[in-house]
Scaffold this motif. Sequence first.
Motif, mmCIF file in Angstrom:
data_model
loop_
_atom_site.group_PDB
_atom_site.id
_atom_site.type_symbol
_atom_site.label_atom_id
_atom_site.label_comp_id
_atom_site.label_asym_id
_atom_site.label_seq_id
_atom_site.Cartn_x
_atom_site.Cartn_y
_atom_site.Cartn_z
ATOM 1 N N ARG A 181 60.590 -14.062 57.337
ATOM 2 C CA ARG A 181 60.249 -14.779 58.629
ATOM 3 C C ARG A 181 61.184 -16.113 58.561
ATOM 4 N N SER A 182 61.544 -16.506 59.841
ATOM 5 C CA SER A 182 62.379 -17.627 59.897
ATOM 6 C C SER A 182 61.640 -18.903 60.996
ATOM 7 N N PRO A 183 61.765 -20.072 60.473
ATOM 8 C CA PRO A 183 61.100 -21.066 61.167
ATOM 9 C C PRO A 183 61.575 -21.040 62.711
ATOM 10 N N ASP A 184 62.733 -20.308 63.189
ATOM 11 C CA ASP A 184 62.974 -20.248 64.387
ATOM 12 C C ASP A 184 62.113 -19.184 65.455
ATOM 13 N N GLY A 185 61.416 -18.318 64.570
ATOM 14 C CA GLY A 185 60.692 -17.198 65.268
ATOM 15 C C GLY A 185 61.432 -16.102 64.944
ATOM 16 N N ALA A 186 62.433 -16.148 64.555
ATOM 17 C CA ALA A 186 63.182 -14.565 64.256
ATOM 18 C C ALA A 186 63.076 -14.314 62.987
ATOM 19 N N TYR A 187 63.680 -13.468 62.316
ATOM 20 C CA TYR A 187 63.724 -13.098 60.948
ATOM 21 C C TYR A 187 65.031 -12.883 60.724
ATOM 22 N N ARG A 188 65.200 -12.834 59.062
ATOM 23 C CA ARG A 188 66.340 -12.589 58.412
ATOM 24 C C ARG A 188 66.225 -11.159 57.327
ATOM 25 N N THR A 275 70.173 -12.124 61.492
ATOM 26 C CA THR A 275 69.161 -12.501 62.396
ATOM 27 C C THR A 275 68.548 -11.096 63.172
ATOM 28 N N TRP A 277 64.762 -9.872 65.373
ATOM 29 C CA TRP A 277 63.634 -9.923 65.882
ATOM 30 C C TRP A 277 62.724 -8.662 65.891
#
Length: 575
Positions: A181-188, A275, A277
């Motif tokens: 999970r990424s802080p910007d709401g996306a995923y890595r 990146t 979603w």
Amino acid sequence: MTYFAPLDDMVFALLQAAGDGAFEEGGLYGDLGDGVAESTLAEAAKFAEQALHPLDRVGDRIGARFSEGAVICPPGWREAYSRWRDGGWNALAASPEFGGLGLPALLNAACTEIWNGANMAFALCPLLGQGAIEALEAHASEELKRVYLARVVSGEWTATMNLTEPQAGSDLSLVRTRAERSPDGAYRLKGQKIFITYGEHDLAGNIVHLVLARLPDAPEGTRGLSLFLAPKFLPGGDGRFTLRNDLRCAGLEHKLGIHGSPTCTMIYGDSGGATAWLVGEENKGLACMFTMMNSARLAVGLQGVGLAERATQTALAYARERRQGRSGADQGRSAERIVEHPDVMRMALTMQVLTQAARAICYETAASIDRARRERDPVRAGEADERAALLTPVAKGFSTDIANETASLGVQIFGGMGFIEETGAAQLMRDARILPIYEGTNGIQAIDLVGRKLRLGGGGALRREIADMYSVVEAAGGFAASGVVREAVAALEAASRSLLEADTSKALAGATPYLRLFALARGATLLMKGALSGDPRRVALARFFADNVAVAAPSLARVVVDGAPSLLEAGGTLL
């Protein structure tokens, strides 16, 4: 080696699957009335025969090439794809909300057969896009749909399915690709995927990858898989998709066939993570992916039909020209065309009837999908949905098996020349071999049929299907081979009853012969139903299928019912 879409046979099978009155105003396919279906297929045939088929041998001989991280498709393919996209073919069955034409699955199925008959390696690219469209329509957020779906529907962008990893082939519980999970709401995403069809290419401006991966706190096994959307290009500061994502193609596989289709190894996360979603919910990715896979499984079945049709046409054209030997006692006569020899007749007719049976099963599956979506009565819609689920593994398994059988028979009809690449028969045999393997091996299709689908609706879907088969036999009345077809249906009924009562080991042992048995009974009854038209050719082919192919049904039933003990005992010697 030419290909022409067999429009008469295709339209006949389409109308039979649709049912009486379906094309009238207010009918299930009222939007295809007034010749819309026929004219659409005629245009598809023209495009396939003129634009796609001439590139098939080019793709086989030159293939896709990998150079400095880029994939270059065979000469002429970019131009053909542009014509495909501009012609609106990619949008045929997609929702009008996202720029699609909203036409039925049955019509799209017929077109899918045409594309694959002409050039299977090319057709693999839009095939995956169709499945991705269905998955995104069903499970993606409104924002993902807004950004990506219309572009995939139009064909401006293509899409892929990323499941397989070196240690995880059919067993997806072993998937190791990680998502954070990424802080910007996306995923890595970080990991490696293999066997990714059209994972990289130069046909379109962007590639939308649908990737199965596992979150750090996910449950073990398939219950812990999530589905993510990771585009090749991300939007830059100006909103245009020009920023390269942290994913790449590491190389292409060197394959037995479908050389024009790039089969890629994909690497995610060299520089911190690709990146992506979430599509659907966390840890519910397998259900989302199965939406795509079920669509792809029917499409692969249609690949089998298209290739089998192509193999049949190719072999029959040769058999009608090649002169060799004399079947009669008069040795003074000139050599006969080999199609006049009974053994060649047998092979060519076997190719024809297997293809027609597979086409009928696939079209029935597509028509059931349409009824599930379009039927106003919820009970009938539910029954249609169960029927589509029941027939899908049969459509995929049988059609791809017979693609290999017909391609092999085609080489045999050519004789020594079939073993020589210049005739094209060998390419069809090489291309066909992947079909029973990808999108779930045919062994997995059989296990799915026996382990899950026979019990749909408490067994109601199976009972309705067998009852429909018996109704065709009754309607056929004095049809010459009706007794053989009735025996095939009875054999299926007995084998089904045995499997529903069997333990797991017996069910697994009998799964593959059962799928074949199911297809023979269903194929025989569908060809018999077509023979009720009175067309002498259809009567003759239905009788040939019954007397020379479906006659194997009782033996297959015996294998299903009694074969497990000897299989398991002999299998112990392999350990």
